[in-house]
Design a protein around this motif. Structure first.
Motif, PDB file in Angstrom:
ATOM      1  N   UNK A 165      31.664  30.718  24.791  1.00  0.00           N
ATOM      2  CA  UNK A 165      32.250  29.615  24.035  1.00  0.00           C
ATOM      3  C   UNK A 165      32.210  29.883  22.536  1.00  0.00           C
ATOM      4  N   UNK A 166      31.158  30.533  22.061  1.00  0.00           N
ATOM      5  CA  UNK A 166      31.108  30.902  20.639  1.00  0.00           C
ATOM      6  C   UNK A 166      32.289  31.790  20.278  1.00  0.00           C
ATOM      7  N   UNK A 167      32.576  32.782  21.132  1.00  0.00           N
ATOM      8  CA  UNK A 167      33.706  33.667  20.865  1.00  0.00           C
ATOM      9  C   UNK A 167      35.014  32.897  20.846  1.00  0.00           C
ATOM     10  N   UNK A 168      35.135  31.894  21.700  1.00  0.00           N
ATOM     11  CA  UNK A 168      36.369  31.111  21.710  1.00  0.00           C
ATOM     12  C   UNK A 168      36.457  30.218  20.479  1.00  0.00           C
ATOM     13  N   UNK A 169      35.351  29.565  20.109  1.00  0.00           N
ATOM     14  CA  UNK A 169      35.375  28.704  18.929  1.00  0.00           C
ATOM     15  C   UNK A 169      35.643  29.508  17.662  1.00  0.00           C
ATOM     16  N   UNK A 170      35.262  30.772  17.648  1.00  0.00           N
ATOM     17  CA  UNK A 170      35.543  31.619  16.482  1.00  0.00           C
ATOM     18  C   UNK A 170      37.042  31.797  16.253  1.00  0.00           C
ATOM     19  N   UNK A 171      37.837  31.651  17.336  1.00  0.00           N
ATOM     20  CA  UNK A 171      39.289  31.806  17.195  1.00  0.00           C
ATOM     21  C   UNK A 171      39.970  30.521  16.739  1.00  0.00           C
ATOM     22  N   UNK A 172      39.258  29.397  16.749  1.00  0.00           N
ATOM     23  CA  UNK A 172      39.825  28.127  16.277  1.00  0.00           C
ATOM     24  C   UNK A 172      39.624  28.045  14.764  1.00  0.00           C
ATOM     25  N   UNK A 173      40.682  27.918  13.980  1.00  0.00           N
ATOM     26  CA  UNK A 173      40.539  27.905  12.514  1.00  0.00           C
ATOM     27  C   UNK A 173      39.582  26.815  12.052  1.00  0.00           C
ATOM     28  N   UNK A 174      38.716  27.157  11.119  1.00  0.00           N
ATOM     29  CA  UNK A 174      37.741  26.187  10.608  1.00  0.00           C
ATOM     30  C   UNK A 174      38.432  25.091   9.787  1.00  0.00           C
ATOM     31  N   UNK A 175      39.661  25.360   9.337  1.00  0.00           N
ATOM     32  CA  UNK A 175      40.400  24.331   8.599  1.00  0.00           C
ATOM     33  C   UNK A 175      40.646  23.088   9.462  1.00  0.00           C
ATOM     34  N   UNK A 176      40.697  23.276  10.786  1.00  0.00           N
ATOM     35  CA  UNK A 176      40.872  22.115  11.673  1.00  0.00           C
ATOM     36  C   UNK A 176      39.646  21.217  11.597  1.00  0.00           C
ATOM     37  N   UNK A 177      38.460  21.819  11.552  1.00  0.00           N
ATOM     38  CA  UNK A 177      37.237  21.034  11.405  1.00  0.00           C
ATOM     39  C   UNK A 177      37.241  20.284  10.077  1.00  0.00           C
ATOM     40  N   UNK A 178      37.633  20.987   9.021  1.00  0.00           N
ATOM     41  CA  UNK A 178      37.643  20.371   7.702  1.00  0.00           C
ATOM     42  C   UNK A 178      38.634  19.212   7.633  1.00  0.00           C
ATOM     43  N   UNK A 179      39.768  19.365   8.317  1.00  0.00           N
ATOM     44  CA  UNK A 179      40.750  18.277   8.330  1.00  0.00           C
ATOM     45  C   UNK A 179      40.186  17.057   9.064  1.00  0.00           C
ATOM     46  N   UNK A 180      39.448  17.282  10.143  1.00  0.00           N
ATOM     47  CA  UNK A 180      38.839  16.166  10.857  1.00  0.00           C
ATOM     48  C   UNK A 180      37.805  15.445  10.014  1.00  0.00           C
ATOM     49  N   UNK A 181      37.013  16.189   9.261  1.00  0.00           N
ATOM     50  CA  UNK A 181      36.007  15.557   8.408  1.00  0.00           C
ATOM     51  C   UNK A 181      36.650  14.795   7.258  1.00  0.00           C
ATOM     52  N   UNK A 182      37.786  15.307   6.752  1.00  0.00           N
ATOM     53  CA  UNK A 182      38.502  14.588   5.702  1.00  0.00           C
ATOM     54  C   UNK A 182      38.988  13.238   6.222  1.00  0.00           C
ATOM     55  N   UNK A 183      39.330  13.192   7.497  1.00  0.00           N
ATOM     56  CA  UNK A 183      39.784  11.938   8.103  1.00  0.00           C
ATOM     57  C   UNK A 183      38.634  11.004   8.456  1.00  0.00           C
ATOM     58  N   UNK A 184      37.399  11.405   8.135  1.00  0.00           N
ATOM     59  CA  UNK A 184      36.266  10.518   8.328  1.00  0.00           C
ATOM     60  C   UNK A 184      35.446  10.769   9.573  1.00  0.00           C
ATOM     61  N   UNK A 185      35.708  11.847  10.287  1.00  0.00           N
ATOM     62  CA  UNK A 185      34.946  12.139  11.492  1.00  0.00           C
ATOM     63  C   UNK A 185      33.612  12.792  11.139  1.00  0.00           C
TER      64      UNK A 185
END
Length: 284
Positions: A165-185
């Motif tokens: 799962x770590x290898x798979x999460x490494x392929x998901x851009x971290x910008x998606x996480x940052x966008x979620x946190x900007x939305x208040x998550x």
């Protein structure tokens, strides 16, 4: 003959194509032969597999399946196995996904130690862990308990699946996480509501691996589940084989029935398996 232009385009000639198809058909036949023979044997009379004169489809019946379901403890073994494999799959996916996400996204004290620990645990053969796990389960009162067997199976499945799962999460851009946190998550909200839905192929592979780890395992189940009503399929089927006798009718019918839940799980996740298995193999 294949022209130079066809060779440049990667096209195969008639002979090469025929050879390829013949090889594929041979591989399919070799793969299916044990399964077909198993099913046909399960449909024969109790001692029909011993008769050289009995044809494949002569005297076929479902008597072996009736005996398995009505004259043995197979239904109880099946229920125990379904509960064990189902809990291992659900808890294993949750622990592997959360661990893999934490290792992939965050840097914390002991980060490298956690990664090495997950890797080193895969170097030990399962057999040498039985004694320490048995002592641990006995001390916690978890012998002959399905939760204890689930914990034992997760010690096998979770470390490997966490790395996957770590290898798979490494392929998901971290910008998606940052966008979620900007939305208040929150970080967990971002993982649960944003990243996890994008990781279905990896989750499918993890779920399948966790399920199969518990579904076909015999060693742990034999040691930890000694009571008759707590046995799983891997342990229960040993009752059909004695020192001087074997009831192959019951064995083959049970094997066919056992394959059905595993086949259902495979069909549910198969469209995600290739993507999940190859995720993380390359990086752009």
């Amino acid at each position: 003959m294949v022209s130079a232009r066809a060779r440049r385009r990667g096209e195969r000639g008639p002979l090469a194509s025929a050879g390829l198809h013949a090889g594929l058909l041979l591989a399919v036949a070799v793969s299916l032969f044990p399964v077909v023979w198993l099913v046909l044997t399960s449909l024969k009379p109790r001692d029909g597999w011993l008769s050289a004169e009995l044809r494949l489809f002569d005297h076929s019946s479902l008597d072996n399946y009736t005996r398995v379901l009505t004259q043995t403890e197979f239904p109880r073994w099946l229920l125990n196995s379904v509960l064990t494999a189902g809990l291992t799959m659900v808890l294993g996916v949750f622990l592997a996904a959360t661990t893999g996400y934490a290792v992939s996204r965050f840097r914390f004290p002991g980060h490298r130690s956690v990664m090495w620990l997950l890797l080193i645990t895969q170097m030990f053969p399962v057999a040498i862990l039985i004694v320490p796990l048995y002592n641990l389960m006995a001390g916690l009162g978890l012998l002959n308990q399905i939760p204890g067997l689930v914990i034992a199976y997760m010690t096998i499945a979770v470390p490997f699946c966490a790395w996957m799962m770590k290898s798979y999460f490494d392929t998901v851009p971290i910008e998606i996480d940052q966008a979620g946190m900007v939305d208040g998550l929150t970080p967990f909200g971002t993982f649960w509501r944003v990243v996890l839905p994008l990781s279905r192929p990896g989750i499918a592979v993890t779920a399948f691996y966790c399920f199969m780890t518990a579904w076909g395992e015999v060693g742990y189940a034999t040691v930890f589940m000694s009571q008759e009503d707590k046995r799983t399929l891997g342990v229960g089927l040993q009752q059909f084989i004695g020192q001087h006798w074997s009831d192959w009718g019951l064995m083959t019918a049970s094997a066919v029935l056992i394959a059905i839940p595993a086949g259902v799980v495979f069909l549910l996740v198969q469209r995600h398996l290739i993507t999940g298995l190859t995720a993380g193999a390359t990086k752009s």
